[in-house]
Scaffold this active site. Structure first.
Site, mmCIF file in Angstrom:
data_model
loop_
_atom_site.group_PDB
_atom_site.id
_atom_site.type_symbol
_atom_site.label_atom_id
_atom_site.label_comp_id
_atom_site.label_asym_id
_atom_site.label_seq_id
_atom_site.Cartn_x
_atom_site.Cartn_y
_atom_site.Cartn_z
ATOM 1 C CG ASP A 166 -3.205 3.998 -2.698
ATOM 2 O OD1 ASP A 166 -2.293 3.305 -2.201
ATOM 3 O OD2 ASP A 166 -4.335 4.079 -2.195
ATOM 4 C CG ASP A 225 -1.844 1.188 1.262
ATOM 5 O OD1 ASP A 225 -2.020 1.826 0.204
ATOM 6 O OD2 ASP A 225 -2.400 1.484 2.332
#
Length: 542
Positions: A345, A133
């Site tokens: 992301d 992440d």
């Protein structure tokens, strides 16, 4: 090496005399030759035929040893060709990756369309499959659980998950120690009763009602090094991780059931801690391919042949990987975006655009696509179609244009669900958001080697199959035709999710083997000598 040089001179001289003996009056013929990969099966066969040694050790393709050899070869070439002076020599290692290998894993809808990698923590080491992440900072794993996702592999209905997941117990690790409330990285230290108490943490994510909480621990993260000047192959790095006792929301529904590795810009993230310790350059790369695999490398740098764009502050802060977009192109139509920023992301399943931009893009896509629009019940995507095999070739291409006028073609913005050979259902994997910025999710990262250069605050990208990680020019150069159509993949067909896609996982800040041919217009004698030189230097040294 001396024997190799003698052999090379002998072969070149022999080829020259063969040409002379063949006569000087004949016309030159044209030929071509291809490069032979150092560790390919073809090179092995040539080595065996030359040496007669059938028991020669050869690295298995895509194995850890194979990847280490590729990276080490790249590092040696980079050191030989670089002319830069005064470069930082304080870094202990050129590249690091998890001790179980740099490979990343993807399980589709079974594990919330996120990419994972295996890491080892503690002494003795325990393995965890953590989601990657780039939109958050903390590395956390399920630990002394009060409310955690199931650990049984059978629960997740995926044959690729061949072992149960793990739970971390700090008391069983000889190298574990609580992070005290007095530590400068303890953000909730003011809530403690005393400075020596364990530091509590809570991270809220943008996914609805999704959070993790517990206390912070310092322990060892097991990594491997491929640096040619490193004295050890394995590295134990001190990192700070969250002992995640309570998870909620998406983390109980199949997203990151064994933890998350935050790769953000915060001081507590793994890349930040590795760089601050002087182990690597302050950068890392991730690469997701179309075969549900990929790579993660800490310390990877932007190559000169890669395209790049700067990271930009958002709302006056430089906490996340925001980039600026000037245009979003569908086919030959390009929508101009004024002061538009997007978060890069890997922890977001799909790509999101603010509603106003989203509506213009999907309208243009719908206008250009030659297929029948359909409604798929329970699908999160609004623009889905049914198409024949002939119609698939007319799907319009899509690309970003960044503020540096750099083109970023989107390799495959679609998900397909083939019911038969003649027709396919497919959906455009764009979703609207009420936010003021966009999110480039992992689905639009596929097919690229993305370098997050945190030291120089820029994002680098190059087309890659994620197997050739040695800086091969064929893998680093951008696609030759940015406007080429994006037909649906013929080999791998992903099922369209029938559940809600995982929204951005960013933490809320408030609390091919490509063969290179010798040019065709080379005389046969020169082509022969080039082939001999390449053959000799592609074979392993014994």
């Amino acid at each position: 090496m001396a024997n190799r040089a003698v052999l090379l001179v002998f072969l070149v001289v022999a080829s020259y005399f063969a040409i002379v003996m063949n006569g000087s009056g004949g016309a030159l013929t044209l030929s071509s030759s291809k490069l032979i990969h150092r560790y390919s099966d073809e090179a092995k066969a040539l080595w065996v035929s030359r040496s007669g040694n059938v028991d020669v050790k050869w690295p298995k393709k895509n194995s850890l040893e194979y990847l280490e050899l590729l990276v080490r070869n790249d590092l040696m070439k980079k050191k030989k060709t670089t002319t830069r002076q005064n470069t930082k020599l304080v870094n202990h290692y050129d590249l690091l990756f998890p001790s179980r290998g740099s490979q990343t894993l993807f399980f589709g809808n079974d594990l919330a369309w996120l990419h994972y990698t295996w890491i080892d923590i503690g002494t003795p080491n325990v393995s965890f499959m953590v989601a990657l992440d780039a939109g958050s900072d903390l590395l956390w794993v399920p630990c002394d659980c009060i409310n955690c996702a199931p650990f049984s592999a059978t629960y997740y209905n995926n044959s690729m998950l061949d072992r149960d997941l793990s739970e971390y117990n700090p008391s069983l690790s000889n190298t574990s120690k609580d992070l005290p409330c007095s530590h400068h990285l303890c953000k909730l230290g003011t809530n403690c009763k005393g400075p020596k108490e364990p530091c509590p943490y809570i991270v809220d994510y943008s996914s609805e009602n999704t959070s993790t909480s517990g206390f912070l621990v310092e322990d060892k993260l097991h990594l491997a090094s491929v640096s040619d000047h490193a004295t050890k192959n394995h590295v134990q790095a001190s990192v700070i991780l969250g002992c995640g006792r309570i998870q909620s929301g998406s983390y109980l529904d199949g997203a990151a059931p064994d933890g998350v590795m935050g790769l953000g810009l915060g001081d507590i993230s793994v890349p930040s801690l590795l760089a601050k310790a002087g182990l690597i350059q302050n950068s890392f790369s991730i690469c997701f391919d179309e075969n549900d695999s990929g790579r993660i490398l800490f310390g990877d740098e932007v190559f000169a042949t890669q395209q790049s764009t700067p990271f930009l502050p958002f709302a006056g802060k430089s906490d996340d990987y925001f980039v600026g977009l000037e245009h979003y192109c569908v086919g030959s139509f390009c929508l101009k975006l004024t002061q538009f920023q997007a978060l890069v992301d890997s922890g977001t399943s799909f790509t999101y655009l603010p509603t106003e931009v989203y509506e213009k893009i999907v309208f243009e896509f719908d206008k250009q696509v030659n297929a029948t629009r359909i409604h798929l019940q329970d699908s999160p995507f609004e623009y889905c179609y049914n198409a024949s095999s002939q119609e698939l070739h007319s799907i319009p291409s899509m690309r970003f244009m960044f503020t540096t006028n750099r083109s970023y073609p989107i390799h495959n913005p679609l998900l397909t669900d083939s019911e038969d050979q003649a027709f396919s259902n497919f959906c455009l994997t764009l979703l609207p958001t009420d936010g003021e910025y966009g999110v480039i999710g992992q689905n639009f990262m596929k097919g690229y080697r993305l370098v997050f250069d945190r030291e120089n605050l820029k994002l680098g990208w190059s087309k890659s199959n994620c197997q050739d990680i040695n800086g091969n020019q064929a893998q680093l150069k951008p696609p030759s035709n940015d406007g080429s159509p994006n037909p649906l993949p013929t080999t791998e067909q992903q099922s369209i999710p029938n559940t809600r896609a995982v929204p951005p996982a960013v933490a809320k800040r408030a609390s091919s083997n490509s063969s290179v041919a010798v040019p065709q217009l080379i005389p046969s004698w020169l082509g022969l000598m080039i082939s001999l030189v390449l053959l000799v230097f592609c074979l392993p040294v014994t």
